[in-house]
Design a protein around this motif. Structure first.
Motif, PDB file in Angstrom:
ATOM      1  N   LEU A  36       0.945  -0.725   0.037  1.00  0.00           N
ATOM      2  CA  LEU A  36       0.101  -0.014   0.296  1.00  0.00           C
ATOM      3  C   LEU A  36       0.255   1.233  -0.194  1.00  0.00           C
ATOM      4  CD1 LEU A  36      -2.393  -0.952   2.529  1.00  0.00           C
ATOM      5  CD2 LEU A  36      -3.304  -0.368  -0.487  1.00  0.00           C
ATOM      6  N   ARG A  42       0.487   7.693  -2.098  1.00  0.00           N
ATOM      7  CA  ARG A  42       0.263   6.242  -1.176  1.00  0.00           C
ATOM      8  C   ARG A  42      -1.074   6.082  -1.447  1.00  0.00           C
ATOM      9  NH1 ARG A  42      -1.928   5.203   3.430  1.00  0.00           N
ATOM     10  NH2 ARG A  42      -0.418   3.512   4.824  1.00  0.00           N
ATOM     11  N   ARG A  43      -1.003   4.661  -1.198  1.00  0.00           N
ATOM     12  CA  ARG A  43      -2.590   4.131  -1.755  1.00  0.00           C
ATOM     13  C   ARG A  43      -3.618   4.533  -0.209  1.00  0.00           C
ATOM     14  NH1 ARG A  43       0.400   1.098  -4.039  1.00  0.00           N
ATOM     15  NH2 ARG A  43       0.269   0.077  -6.473  1.00  0.00           N
ATOM     16  N   PRO A  99      -8.054   4.149  -5.044  1.00  0.00           N
ATOM     17  CA  PRO A  99      -7.382   3.865  -5.203  1.00  0.00           C
ATOM     18  C   PRO A  99      -6.249   4.362  -3.973  1.00  0.00           C
ATOM     19  CG  PRO A  99      -6.739   2.581  -6.619  1.00  0.00           C
ATOM     20  CD  PRO A  99      -8.568   3.300  -6.825  1.00  0.00           C
ATOM     21  N   HIS A 100      -6.776   6.122  -4.975  1.00  0.00           N
ATOM     22  CA  HIS A 100      -5.136   7.003  -3.381  1.00  0.00           C
ATOM     23  C   HIS A 100      -6.275   8.583  -2.845  1.00  0.00           C
ATOM     24  CE1 HIS A 100      -1.800   5.179  -5.334  1.00  0.00           C
ATOM     25  NE2 HIS A 100      -2.725   5.413  -6.814  1.00  0.00           N
ATOM     26  N   ASN A 174      -6.792  -3.584  -3.827  1.00  0.00           N
ATOM     27  CA  ASN A 174      -5.377  -2.169  -4.308  1.00  0.00           C
ATOM     28  C   ASN A 174      -4.489  -2.176  -3.688  1.00  0.00           C
ATOM     29  OD1 ASN A 174      -5.449   0.781  -4.456  1.00  0.00           O
ATOM     30  ND2 ASN A 174      -5.600   1.246  -2.170  1.00  0.00           N
ATOM     31  N   ASP A 177      -2.651  -3.429  -6.792  1.00  0.00           N
ATOM     32  CA  ASP A 177      -2.350  -2.850  -7.470  1.00  0.00           C
ATOM     33  C   ASP A 177      -3.497  -2.684  -8.569  1.00  0.00           C
ATOM     34  OD1 ASP A 177      -1.418   0.063  -8.629  1.00  0.00           O
ATOM     35  OD2 ASP A 177       0.367  -0.989  -9.307  1.00  0.00           O
ATOM     36  N   ARG A 179      -7.420  -1.998 -10.558  1.00  0.00           N
ATOM     37  CA  ARG A 179      -7.494  -0.764 -10.724  1.00  0.00           C
ATOM     38  C   ARG A 179      -9.769  -0.535 -10.198  1.00  0.00           C
ATOM     39  NH1 ARG A 179      -5.928  -1.257 -15.387  1.00  0.00           N
ATOM     40  NH2 ARG A 179      -8.278  -1.935 -16.617  1.00  0.00           N
TER      41      ARG A 179
END
Length: 200
Positions: A36, A42-43, A99-100, A174, A177, A179
């Motif tokens: 993460l 950073r997620r 994710p972000h 997440n 990685d 989507r």
């Protein structure tokens, strides 16, 4: 001398991290922490669910230490404790997350979840692969089928589950990685009204 000492400590820490093997993983260790935190941004992590309040999110806020803000040259040699720290943020009401980043979301119950309310997912770039709708109350079957059909045209897989399972599944994908997006319905009696918040 202080700079040389800090550089030596950083090198030692790097060596320890790169040498970590599976046998060193202790019970209760956060296996998603490294993935993460990977990358330039950073997620986020959906950390807690409060049925009468909202969703607690980690990674939305960054607090830079005074040392890092003072000089970029010093920051490259700063110790681990001087690195940016992520704080938690309580999203007071229904939330839609990527994710972000995440945003307040208008629906206050399952019946208000419509294709139009999920339009932000279809506009997201890069495009989303998976959308999880978290609601402790089932969505009306006709509307859910309509959402799945339209999202399917954009190659987005839609699944409905309860809020806690949706949060956990989002965090795992997440960390891999993928989507992914998640829409969480919070039935909050004391949440903000749609006219006041500017949410999606």
């Amino acid at each position: 001398s202080d700079l040389i000492t800090n550089r030596t400590q950083q090198q030692h820490t790097t060596n320890l991290v790169s040498a970590r093997c599976l046998s060193s993983i202790s019970r209760g260790q956060d296996l998603l922490a490294d993935s993460l935190a990977f990358g330039t941004k950073r997620r986020i992590v959906l950390d807690s669910y409060y049925p009468d309040a909202g969703i607690e999110v980690l990674g939305m806020l960054e607090i830079l230490s005074p040392i890092l803000e003072a000089s970029s040259s010093v920051s490259s040699f700063s110790s681990e404790k001087d690195q940016p720290e992520s704080d938690s943020l309580l999203m007071n009401g229904s939330t839609i997350a990527f994710p972000h980043a995440c945003y307040l979301w208008k629906p206050n119950n399952a019946k208000e979840v419509t294709l139009d309310s999920l339009s932000i997912v279809m506009l997201a770039e890069p495009s989303v692969e998976f959308l999880f709708i978290g609601s402790d109350t089932p969505l009306p079957p006709r509307e859910l089928n309509k959402i799945k059909k339209e999202m399917g045209k954009r190659h987005i897989v839609v699944e409905q589950m309860d809020v806690m399972n949706a949060m956990g599944t989002f965090n795992i994908l997440n960390g891999e990685d993928r989507r992914v997006a998640v829409a969480l319905v919070v039935n909050s009696n004391n949440s903000r009204t749609n006219e006041e918040d500017g949410s999606w």
